[in-house]
Scaffold this motif. Structure first.
Motif, PDB file in Angstrom:
ATOM      1  N   TYR A  53       0.932  -1.187  -0.260  1.00  0.00           N
ATOM      2  CA  TYR A  53      -0.055   0.071  -0.107  1.00  0.00           C
ATOM      3  C   TYR A  53       0.807   1.160   0.045  1.00  0.00           C
ATOM      4  CZ  TYR A  53      -3.569  -3.474   1.563  1.00  0.00           C
ATOM      5  OH  TYR A  53      -4.471  -4.414   1.698  1.00  0.00           O
ATOM      6  N   VAL A  54       0.539   2.063  -0.810  1.00  0.00           N
ATOM      7  CA  VAL A  54       1.233   3.291  -0.962  1.00  0.00           C
ATOM      8  C   VAL A  54       0.520   4.443  -0.700  1.00  0.00           C
ATOM      9  CG1 VAL A  54       3.129   4.868  -2.581  1.00  0.00           C
ATOM     10  CG2 VAL A  54       2.959   2.511  -2.706  1.00  0.00           C
ATOM     11  N   TYR A  55       0.877   5.253   0.095  1.00  0.00           N
ATOM     12  CA  TYR A  55       0.216   6.385   0.906  1.00  0.00           C
ATOM     13  C   TYR A  55       0.812   7.446   0.699  1.00  0.00           C
ATOM     14  CZ  TYR A  55      -2.672   2.949   3.145  1.00  0.00           C
ATOM     15  OH  TYR A  55      -3.680   1.633   3.437  1.00  0.00           O
ATOM     16  N   ASN A  56       0.122   8.883   0.447  1.00  0.00           N
ATOM     17  CA  ASN A  56       0.624  10.108   0.338  1.00  0.00           C
ATOM     18  C   ASN A  56       0.803  10.621   1.794  1.00  0.00           C
ATOM     19  OD1 ASN A  56      -1.760  11.162   1.283  1.00  0.00           O
ATOM     20  ND2 ASN A  56      -2.624  11.907  -0.649  1.00  0.00           N
ATOM     21  N   GLU A  57       1.229  11.889   1.937  1.00  0.00           N
ATOM     22  CA  GLU A  57       1.331  12.436   3.263  1.00  0.00           C
ATOM     23  C   GLU A  57       0.396  12.531   4.025  1.00  0.00           C
ATOM     24  OE1 GLU A  57       0.523  15.706   0.478  1.00  0.00           O
ATOM     25  OE2 GLU A  57       1.848  13.953   0.109  1.00  0.00           O
TER      26      GLU A  57
END
Length: 202
Positions: A53-57
């Motif tokens: 899972y890639v999440y932003n800030e």
């Protein structure tokens, strides 16, 4: 399992979390709640589902996708010899890692620069013995491993010497623009009911 659009945040116990939160394992949820406080982009690799899972800030999901993990199931220290043709004690060791460009020149050539070392956030030199990295699918087994990533089951997603393997398409689209040197990558435990490493929530 895989979402194609950035998802909205929802309220969970007065904390705004991404809707993908519900798909995370127990340790994945703890890792998420810990990292969103830092207000920096981060990744979670949930081992039981072999999903990254890639999440932003802001903690909003950018993309989730299937990955390949170490051949051995478990949470032991990775002891696989990268120079060997046989993967022995090949574990994707759980923990909180800082991604680094501290890569051997020969590996940079093999993976065409699409590789980031996984350094333990508390013990930076630990990665020298773990030999763990995030990189595109190993070129030496490209067909076999790509087939596993694209298969409908995760039963064949244990193929690496411990490293997290990602399709080159996903690396280019979602890793390169969003995470890199200094970013956090958390690998959850195999058994999500086991004790949680307290450093994830400290």
């Amino acid at each position: 399992m895989v979402s194609n659009k950035t998802s909205a945040l929802k309220v969970n116990n007065e904390i705004k979390v991404d809707k993908s939160y519900d798909k995370l394992t127990q340790t994945g949820k703890i890792a998420y709640l810990s990292e969103i406080k830092n207000k920096k982009a981060f990744m979670i690799v949930d081992k039981p589902t072999a999903t990254a899972y890639v999440y932003n800030e802001k903690g909003v999901l950018i993309k989730d996708f299937v990955v390949l993990l170490g051949k051995n199931i478990g949470d032991a220290i990775n002891k696989a010899d990268p120079e060997s043709h046989i993967a022995v004690d090949a574990y994707t060791t759980p923990g909180r890692y800082i991604l680094s460009t501290n890569i051997h020149p020969s590996d940079q050539v093999t993976y065409r620069g699409k590789m980031l070392a996984m350094e333990d956030s508390d013990t930076p030199n630990l990665n020298l013995s773990l030999n763990l990295a995030l990189h595109i699918v190993y070129p030496g087994e490209l067909v076999k491993r790509t087939k596993a990533i694209n298969s409908p089951t995760i039963k064949d997603n244990r193929q690496s010497w411990g490293c997290v393997n990602i399709s080159e398409e996903n690396y280019d689209k979602y890793i390169t623009p969003n995470v890199g040197k200094g970013s956090v990558l958390i690998v959850t435990e195999e058994d999500n009911l086991s004790a949680v490493d307290l450093k994830l929530v400290s």
